[in-house]
Design a protein around this motif. Structure first.
Motif, PDB file in Angstrom:
ATOM      1  N   ASN A   9       0.858  -1.178   0.000  1.00 22.61           N
ATOM      2  CA  ASN A   9       0.000   0.000   0.000  1.00 22.61           C
ATOM      3  C   ASN A   9       0.897   1.232   0.000  1.00 22.61           C
ATOM      4  O   ASN A   9       2.061   1.157  -0.407  1.00 22.61           O
ATOM      5  CB  ASN A   9      -0.944  -0.031   1.199  1.00 22.61           C
ATOM      6  CG  ASN A   9      -2.174  -0.899   0.946  1.00 22.61           C
ATOM      7  OD1 ASN A   9      -3.110  -0.506   0.280  1.00 22.61           O
ATOM      8  ND2 ASN A   9      -2.150  -2.117   1.485  1.00 22.61           N
ATOM      9  N   VAL A  10       0.366   2.368   0.435  1.00 19.89           N
ATOM     10  CA  VAL A  10       1.153   3.608   0.472  1.00 19.89           C
ATOM     11  C   VAL A  10       1.116   4.206   1.871  1.00 19.89           C
ATOM     12  O   VAL A  10       1.094   5.433   2.035  1.00 19.89           O
ATOM     13  CB  VAL A  10       0.651   4.618  -0.588  1.00 19.89           C
ATOM     14  CG1 VAL A  10       1.027   4.154  -1.981  1.00 19.89           C
ATOM     15  CG2 VAL A  10      -0.852   4.829  -0.495  1.00 19.89           C
ATOM     16  N   VAL A  11       1.125   3.356   2.881  1.00 15.48           N
ATOM     17  CA  VAL A  11       1.100   3.825   4.267  1.00 15.48           C
ATOM     18  C   VAL A  11       2.423   4.514   4.588  1.00 15.48           C
ATOM     19  O   VAL A  11       3.496   3.925   4.429  1.00 15.48           O
ATOM     20  CB  VAL A  11       0.871   2.652   5.239  1.00 15.48           C
ATOM     21  CG1 VAL A  11       0.890   3.145   6.687  1.00 15.48           C
ATOM     22  CG2 VAL A  11      -0.458   1.960   4.933  1.00 15.48           C
ATOM     23  N   ASP A  12       2.350   5.763   5.043  1.00 22.20           N
ATOM     24  CA  ASP A  12       3.568   6.502   5.374  1.00 22.20           C
ATOM     25  C   ASP A  12       3.568   7.039   6.798  1.00 22.20           C
ATOM     26  O   ASP A  12       4.510   7.720   7.209  1.00 22.20           O
ATOM     27  CB  ASP A  12       3.786   7.654   4.386  1.00 22.20           C
ATOM     28  CG  ASP A  12       2.614   8.638   4.368  1.00 22.20           C
ATOM     29  OD1 ASP A  12       1.668   8.467   5.173  1.00 22.20           O
ATOM     30  OD2 ASP A  12       2.637   9.579   3.551  1.00 22.20           O
ATOM     31  N   ASP A  13       2.510   6.728   7.559  1.00 19.55           N
ATOM     32  CA  ASP A  13       2.446   7.197   8.937  1.00 19.55           C
ATOM     33  C   ASP A  13       1.579   6.239   9.747  1.00 19.55           C
ATOM     34  O   ASP A  13       0.540   5.776   9.271  1.00 19.55           O
ATOM     35  CB  ASP A  13       1.858   8.606   8.988  1.00 19.55           C
ATOM     36  CG  ASP A  13       1.972   9.214  10.370  1.00 19.55           C
ATOM     37  OD1 ASP A  13       2.995   9.855  10.652  1.00 19.55           O
ATOM     38  OD2 ASP A  13       1.047   9.038  11.193  1.00 19.55           O
ATOM     39  N   ASN A  19      10.538  -0.855   3.379  1.00 16.08           N
ATOM     40  CA  ASN A  19      10.146   0.518   3.642  1.00 16.08           C
ATOM     41  C   ASN A  19      11.405   1.369   3.552  1.00 16.08           C
ATOM     42  O   ASN A  19      12.329   1.031   2.807  1.00 16.08           O
ATOM     43  CB  ASN A  19       9.468   0.626   5.009  1.00 16.08           C
ATOM     44  CG  ASN A  19       8.011   0.161   4.956  1.00 16.08           C
ATOM     45  OD1 ASN A  19       7.113   0.921   4.613  1.00 16.08           O
ATOM     46  ND2 ASN A  19       7.778  -1.107   5.301  1.00 16.08           N
ATOM     47  N   SER A  20      11.471   2.470   4.296  1.00 10.61           N
ATOM     48  CA  SER A  20      12.644   3.349   4.241  1.00 10.61           C
ATOM     49  C   SER A  20      13.176   3.627   5.644  1.00 10.61           C
ATOM     50  O   SER A  20      13.566   4.749   5.952  1.00 10.61           O
ATOM     51  CB  SER A  20      12.290   4.666   3.535  1.00 10.61           C
ATOM     52  OG  SER A  20      11.876   4.423   2.208  1.00 10.61           O
ATOM     53  N   LEU A  21      13.182   2.604   6.493  1.00  6.01           N
ATOM     54  CA  LEU A  21      13.650   2.753   7.866  1.00  6.01           C
ATOM     55  C   LEU A  21      15.175   2.746   7.897  1.00  6.01           C
ATOM     56  O   LEU A  21      15.814   1.887   7.283  1.00  6.01           O
ATOM     57  CB  LEU A  21      13.088   1.623   8.733  1.00  6.01           C
ATOM     58  CG  LEU A  21      11.550   1.547   8.779  1.00  6.01           C
ATOM     59  CD1 LEU A  21      11.095   0.302   9.539  1.00  6.01           C
ATOM     60  CD2 LEU A  21      10.971   2.805   9.419  1.00  6.01           C
ATOM     61  N   THR A  22      15.762   3.687   8.649  1.00  6.88           N
ATOM     62  CA  THR A  22      17.216   3.866   8.645  1.00  6.88           C
ATOM     63  C   THR A  22      17.861   3.787  10.027  1.00  6.88           C
ATOM     64  O   THR A  22      19.038   3.458  10.124  1.00  6.88           O
ATOM     65  CB  THR A  22      17.576   5.226   8.015  1.00  6.88           C
ATOM     66  OG1 THR A  22      16.927   6.270   8.764  1.00  6.88           O
ATOM     67  CG2 THR A  22      17.106   5.293   6.565  1.00  6.88           C
ATOM     68  N   ASP A  23      17.124   4.121  11.082  1.00 10.69           N
ATOM     69  CA  ASP A  23      17.715   4.194  12.426  1.00 10.69           C
ATOM     70  C   ASP A  23      17.550   2.858  13.144  1.00 10.69           C
ATOM     71  O   ASP A  23      16.544   2.614  13.811  1.00 10.69           O
ATOM     72  CB  ASP A  23      17.055   5.321  13.218  1.00 10.69           C
ATOM     73  CG  ASP A  23      17.815   5.664  14.490  1.00 10.69           C
ATOM     74  OD1 ASP A  23      18.595   4.805  14.967  1.00 10.69           O
ATOM     75  OD2 ASP A  23      17.626   6.768  15.014  1.00 10.69           O
ATOM     76  N   MET A  24      18.543   1.984  13.025  1.00  8.19           N
ATOM     77  CA  MET A  24      18.422   0.652  13.598  1.00  8.19           C
ATOM     78  C   MET A  24      18.465   0.675  15.122  1.00  8.19           C
ATOM     79  O   MET A  24      17.739  -0.064  15.779  1.00  8.19           O
ATOM     80  CB  MET A  24      19.508  -0.270  13.054  1.00  8.19           C
ATOM     81  CG  MET A  24      19.344  -1.725  13.521  1.00  8.19           C
ATOM     82  SD  MET A  24      20.198  -2.904  12.479  1.00  8.19           S
ATOM     83  CE  MET A  24      21.896  -2.483  12.819  1.00  8.19           C
ATOM     84  N   GLN A  64       5.576   2.988   2.674  1.00  4.92           N
ATOM     85  CA  GLN A  64       6.429   4.172   2.570  1.00  4.92           C
ATOM     86  C   GLN A  64       6.807   4.705   3.946  1.00  4.92           C
ATOM     87  O   GLN A  64       6.951   5.911   4.148  1.00  4.92           O
ATOM     88  CB  GLN A  64       5.708   5.245   1.749  1.00  4.92           C
ATOM     89  CG  GLN A  64       5.402   4.813   0.324  1.00  4.92           C
ATOM     90  CD  GLN A  64       4.651   5.853  -0.475  1.00  4.92           C
ATOM     91  OE1 GLN A  64       4.427   6.980  -0.028  1.00  4.92           O
ATOM     92  NE2 GLN A  64       4.241   5.491  -1.682  1.00  4.92           N
ATOM     93  N   LEU A  65       6.975   3.807   4.919  1.00  8.55           N
ATOM     94  CA  LEU A  65       7.366   4.220   6.257  1.00  8.55           C
ATOM     95  C   LEU A  65       8.834   4.625   6.269  1.00  8.55           C
ATOM     96  O   LEU A  65       9.676   3.930   5.715  1.00  8.55           O
ATOM     97  CB  LEU A  65       7.138   3.080   7.247  1.00  8.55           C
ATOM     98  CG  LEU A  65       5.689   2.608   7.402  1.00  8.55           C
ATOM     99  CD1 LEU A  65       5.632   1.378   8.293  1.00  8.55           C
ATOM    100  CD2 LEU A  65       4.825   3.724   7.971  1.00  8.55           C
ATOM    101  N   CYS A  66       9.128   5.745   6.914  1.00 13.36           N
ATOM    102  CA  CYS A  66      10.506   6.180   7.050  1.00 13.36           C
ATOM    103  C   CYS A  66      10.714   6.762   8.437  1.00 13.36           C
ATOM    104  O   CYS A  66       9.807   7.355   9.016  1.00 13.36           O
ATOM    105  CB  CYS A  66      10.883   7.195   5.967  1.00 13.36           C
ATOM    106  SG  CYS A  66       9.857   8.674   5.952  1.00 13.36           S
ATOM    107  N   GLY A  67      11.895   6.530   8.994  1.00 13.14           N
ATOM    108  CA  GLY A  67      12.201   6.999  10.334  1.00 13.14           C
ATOM    109  C   GLY A  67      12.608   8.463  10.325  1.00 13.14           C
ATOM    110  O   GLY A  67      12.681   9.110   9.284  1.00 13.14           O
ATOM    111  N   PRO A  68      12.873   9.033  11.533  1.00 18.32           N
ATOM    112  CA  PRO A  68      12.821   8.312  12.810  1.00 18.32           C
ATOM    113  C   PRO A  68      11.490   8.437  13.544  1.00 18.32           C
ATOM    114  O   PRO A  68      11.345   7.925  14.644  1.00 18.32           O
ATOM    115  CB  PRO A  68      13.930   9.001  13.604  1.00 18.32           C
ATOM    116  CG  PRO A  68      13.871  10.427  13.124  1.00 18.32           C
ATOM    117  CD  PRO A  68      13.512  10.360  11.665  1.00 18.32           C
TER     118      PRO A  68
END
Length: 322
Positions: A156-160, A207-212, A181-185
């Motif tokens: 889907n296009v969930v971003d929040d 997704n676009s998660l970056t902060d492990m 389209q989830l992205c941190g932080p």
């Protein structure tokens, strides 16, 4: 926006629960009369069925026989078969709002759905909701039945996640958010035990998660989490990615569809305390196996020794976009 309820109504029309051999009609009007009259004799035996009507057994055979024009395709779900058969044997159970009581699993895939509307609250027994491959960007948790145990929103296009976490279903065991389209932080704070006390399986892949480090600190509060999928996020490119997660989340059984064995856990023991190994950069190694459409050097005429002829040079550039 196209809603889940609208897609469900189309789904019911596709099943034909009100059409022969399902539903109530001239083919079973004696049973309809029996349902409405408490003094009527039960109808069910073949010899008791009036001319022009069908026995429940005959209606059921029309649904199950693969050569019948009313049979469902072989790849249909068990629930679709169950609803059709209930509509043939006891259509009164699915009349009106009864259909919402009978559905425990609802799968609406690739139907252009954009809105998760409050019509879902009519499903008082719903445990599994699959809405993959649609166009959903927000999910209002107040519109989700409290009985849900599985919620799948992949592709889907969930971003929040803020709206989803306002009043999430308390018994949810699996949450699928892969290929969104989830992205941190800002999203990590929604992935804690405060919102998902019974979560066993979580899919956040691609997704676009970056902060492990921040993500792990939130996921560590999920006491029941056993299955986690994070592949496809930028953070998965970090060299110590798997080892850090395995050591940081000791309750995990499966990471990225790969079982975590005791030997692997022992191998990475102590890595969770070495956060300095988690760098905000990644190294990508690309091996080019074959290139097409380039001139073959052997095809050029070899210059004679001492020749002053022109020398033609070719250069090529390969560009990668991340």
């Amino acid at each position: 926006p196209r809603s889940v309820s609208a897609a469900f109504q189309e789904y019911l029309q596709h099943l034909g629960l009100q059409d022969f051999p399902c539903g109530l009609g001239s083919w079973n009007k004696s049973r309809l009369h029996a349902l409405r009259s408490p003094w009527a004799e039960p109808v069910g035996l073949e010899e008791a069925v009036p001319p022009g009507e069908e026995t429940p057994e005959a209606l059921l055979e029309l649904l199950r026989d693969q050569h019948s024009p009313w049979a469902l395709p072989p790849d249909c779900s068990p629930q679709e078969r169950l609803l059709r058969e209930v509509a043939a044997l006891a259509p009164e159970l699915l009349h009106g709002s009864g259909i919402f009581q009978a559905v425990k699993s609802l799968r609406i895939l690739d139907k252009g759905v954009e809105e998760v509307d409050e019509g879902l609250l009519q499903f008082h027994q719903l445990e599994e909701l699959i809405l993959s491959a649609n166009h959903i960007s927000r999910v209002t948790s107040a519109h989700l039945p409290r009985t849900l145990k599985v919620l799948e929103l992949c592709y889907n296009v969930v971003d929040d996640l803020q709206d989803l976490c306002a009043q999430p279903p308390p018994e949810l065991q699996h949450l699928g958010l892969g290929y969104n389209q989830l992205c941190g932080p800002s999203q990590e704070k929604h992935l804690t035990v405060d919102f998902w006390p019974n979560l066993v399986s979580l899919d956040l892949s691609f997704n676009s998660l970056t902060d492990m480090v921040e993500l792990v600190s939130q996921l560590s509060t999920l006491q029941k989490l056993r299955i986690l999928v994070l592949q496809g996020n930028p953070l998965a490119l970090i060299p110590t990615y798997r080892g850090f997660l395995v050591d940081s989340l000791p309750r995990l059984s499966i990471l990225d569809d790969i079982h975590i064995w005791p030997e692997e856990r022992q191998q990475f023991h102590g890595l969770a305390g070495q956060s300095e190994l988690i760098r905000s950069e990644a190294q990508v190694v690309v091996n080019i196996g074959e290139m097409k459409g380039l001139p073959n050097p052997e095809a050029f005429q070899q210059l004679e020794v001492g020749s002053e002829g022109p020398v033609i040079t070719y250069s090529y550039c390969v560009t990668y976009e991340f």
